[in-house]
Design a protein around this motif. Structure first.
Motif, PDB file in Angstrom:
ATOM      1  N   ILE A   7       0.861  -1.177   0.000  1.00 56.61           N
ATOM      2  CA  ILE A   7       0.000   0.000   0.000  1.00 56.61           C
ATOM      3  C   ILE A   7       0.897   1.227   0.000  1.00 56.61           C
ATOM      4  O   ILE A   7       1.880   1.287   0.737  1.00 56.61           O
ATOM      5  N   ASP A   8       0.570   2.204  -0.850  1.00 50.84           N
ATOM      6  CA  ASP A   8       1.339   3.446  -0.824  1.00 50.84           C
ATOM      7  C   ASP A   8       0.591   4.483   0.016  1.00 50.84           C
ATOM      8  O   ASP A   8      -0.526   4.246   0.484  1.00 50.84           O
ATOM      9  N   CYS A   9       1.223   5.615   0.221  1.00 42.85           N
ATOM     10  CA  CYS A   9       0.663   6.656   1.095  1.00 42.85           C
ATOM     11  C   CYS A   9      -0.695   7.145   0.594  1.00 42.85           C
ATOM     12  O   CYS A   9      -1.617   7.344   1.395  1.00 42.85           O
ATOM     13  N   ASP A  10      -0.831   7.341  -0.708  1.00 46.59           N
ATOM     14  CA  ASP A  10      -2.103   7.824  -1.262  1.00 46.59           C
ATOM     15  C   ASP A  10      -3.233   6.841  -0.991  1.00 46.59           C
ATOM     16  O   ASP A  10      -4.338   7.238  -0.622  1.00 46.59           O
ATOM     17  N   GLU A  11      -2.969   5.557  -1.172  1.00 55.65           N
ATOM     18  CA  GLU A  11      -3.998   4.545  -0.924  1.00 55.65           C
ATOM     19  C   GLU A  11      -4.363   4.492   0.553  1.00 55.65           C
ATOM     20  O   GLU A  11      -5.536   4.370   0.912  1.00 55.65           O
ATOM     21  N   LEU A  12      -3.363   4.617   1.426  1.00 53.58           N
ATOM     22  CA  LEU A  12      -3.636   4.601   2.853  1.00 53.58           C
ATOM     23  C   LEU A  12      -4.572   5.744   3.240  1.00 53.58           C
ATOM     24  O   LEU A  12      -5.524   5.545   3.988  1.00 53.58           O
ATOM     25  N   VAL A  13      -4.314   6.924   2.701  1.00 52.27           N
ATOM     26  CA  VAL A  13      -5.170   8.079   3.011  1.00 52.27           C
ATOM     27  C   VAL A  13      -6.611   7.800   2.590  1.00 52.27           C
ATOM     28  O   VAL A  13      -7.554   8.163   3.291  1.00 52.27           O
ATOM     29  N   GLU A  14      -6.788   7.118   1.467  1.00 57.43           N
ATOM     30  CA  GLU A  14      -8.132   6.824   0.967  1.00 57.43           C
ATOM     31  C   GLU A  14      -8.888   5.828   1.855  1.00 57.43           C
ATOM     32  O   GLU A  14     -10.112   5.879   1.929  1.00 57.43           O
ATOM     33  N   ILE A  15      -8.169   4.937   2.533  1.00 56.68           N
ATOM     34  CA  ILE A  15      -8.841   3.877   3.296  1.00 56.68           C
ATOM     35  C   ILE A  15      -8.654   4.013   4.802  1.00 56.68           C
ATOM     36  O   ILE A  15      -9.032   3.115   5.549  1.00 56.68           O
ATOM     37  N   VAL A  16      -8.116   5.141   5.251  1.00 57.49           N
ATOM     38  CA  VAL A  16      -7.809   5.285   6.680  1.00 57.49           C
ATOM     39  C   VAL A  16      -9.057   5.153   7.550  1.00 57.49           C
ATOM     40  O   VAL A  16      -9.000   4.555   8.622  1.00 57.49           O
ATOM     41  N   GLY A  41       5.464   9.253   8.298  1.00 60.12           N
ATOM     42  CA  GLY A  41       4.462  10.242   7.918  1.00 60.12           C
ATOM     43  C   GLY A  41       3.049   9.695   8.021  1.00 60.12           C
ATOM     44  O   GLY A  41       2.154  10.351   8.568  1.00 60.12           O
ATOM     45  N   CYS A  42       2.839   8.503   7.514  1.00 63.81           N
ATOM     46  CA  CYS A  42       1.507   7.897   7.584  1.00 63.81           C
ATOM     47  C   CYS A  42       1.156   7.499   9.009  1.00 63.81           C
ATOM     48  O   CYS A  42      -0.003   7.602   9.414  1.00 63.81           O
ATOM     49  N   GLU A  43       2.149   7.061   9.763  1.00 57.74           N
ATOM     50  CA  GLU A  43       1.891   6.729  11.158  1.00 57.74           C
ATOM     51  C   GLU A  43       1.404   7.980  11.910  1.00 57.74           C
ATOM     52  O   GLU A  43       0.435   7.919  12.666  1.00 57.74           O
ATOM     53  N   ALA A  44       2.048   9.117  11.659  1.00 61.94           N
ATOM     54  CA  ALA A  44       1.627  10.371  12.294  1.00 61.94           C
ATOM     55  C   ALA A  44       0.229  10.760  11.823  1.00 61.94           C
ATOM     56  O   ALA A  44      -0.605  11.210  12.614  1.00 61.94           O
ATOM     57  N   TYR A  45      -0.044  10.571  10.532  1.00 61.68           N
ATOM     58  CA  TYR A  45      -1.363  10.898   9.975  1.00 61.68           C
ATOM     59  C   TYR A  45      -2.455  10.061  10.651  1.00 61.68           C
ATOM     60  O   TYR A  45      -3.497  10.597  11.054  1.00 61.68           O
ATOM     61  N   VAL A  46      -2.230   8.765  10.777  1.00 62.29           N
ATOM     62  CA  VAL A  46      -3.221   7.884  11.402  1.00 62.29           C
ATOM     63  C   VAL A  46      -3.418   8.276  12.870  1.00 62.29           C
ATOM     64  O   VAL A  46      -4.555   8.307  13.359  1.00 62.29           O
ATOM     65  N   ASP A  47      -2.338   8.611  13.561  1.00 59.49           N
ATOM     66  CA  ASP A  47      -2.463   9.069  14.949  1.00 59.49           C
ATOM     67  C   ASP A  47      -3.294  10.347  15.029  1.00 59.49           C
ATOM     68  O   ASP A  47      -4.130  10.498  15.930  1.00 59.49           O
ATOM     69  N   GLN A  48      -3.089  11.267  14.086  1.00 56.02           N
ATOM     70  CA  GLN A  48      -3.880  12.498  14.055  1.00 56.02           C
ATOM     71  C   GLN A  48      -5.351  12.197  13.783  1.00 56.02           C
ATOM     72  O   GLN A  48      -6.238  12.806  14.399  1.00 56.02           O
ATOM     73  N   MET A  49      -5.614  11.264  12.895  1.00 50.66           N
ATOM     74  CA  MET A  49      -6.997  10.892  12.597  1.00 50.66           C
ATOM     75  C   MET A  49      -7.658  10.235  13.814  1.00 50.66           C
ATOM     76  O   MET A  49      -8.824  10.498  14.100  1.00 50.66           O
TER      77      MET A  49
END
Length: 87
Positions: A7-16, A41-49
């Motif tokens: 999974i790339d970062c863009d896909e992760l954002v779509e399915i978070v 970066g994605c780990e921080a994003y998921v924590d923020q979400m």
């Protein structure tokens, strides 16, 4: 057996949201978890979400002042328009 692509970062954002709600199938969940283990970066994003969901989950609609509701709706409408690809 072939391994599913990462999974790339863009896909992760779509399915978070599905990830946070536990709505992903086991394989996709595993792929997201692997990505999070490698991507700060994605780990921080998921924590923020997670934090956002926790904090806003306690907000009731009648607690939101009408002017704030209008500003939020306008911001999301503008965001959607800004991210829609042009033909």
């Amino acid at each position: 057996m072939t391994r599913d692509p990462e999974i790339d970062c863009d896909e992760l954002v779509e399915i978070v949201t599905d990830f946070l709600e536990g709505a992903l199938d086991a394989d996709t969940h595993r792929r997201v978890t692997e990505h999070l283990g490698q991507c700060d970066g994605c780990e921080a994003y998921v924590d923020q979400m997670r934090t956002t969901a926790r904090l806003t989950g306690t907000l009731r609609q009648d607690e939101l002042p009408p002017e704030m509701r209008d500003r939020l709706l306008a911001a999301f409408r503008g965001w959607k328009a800004d991210t829609t690809p042009s033909a």
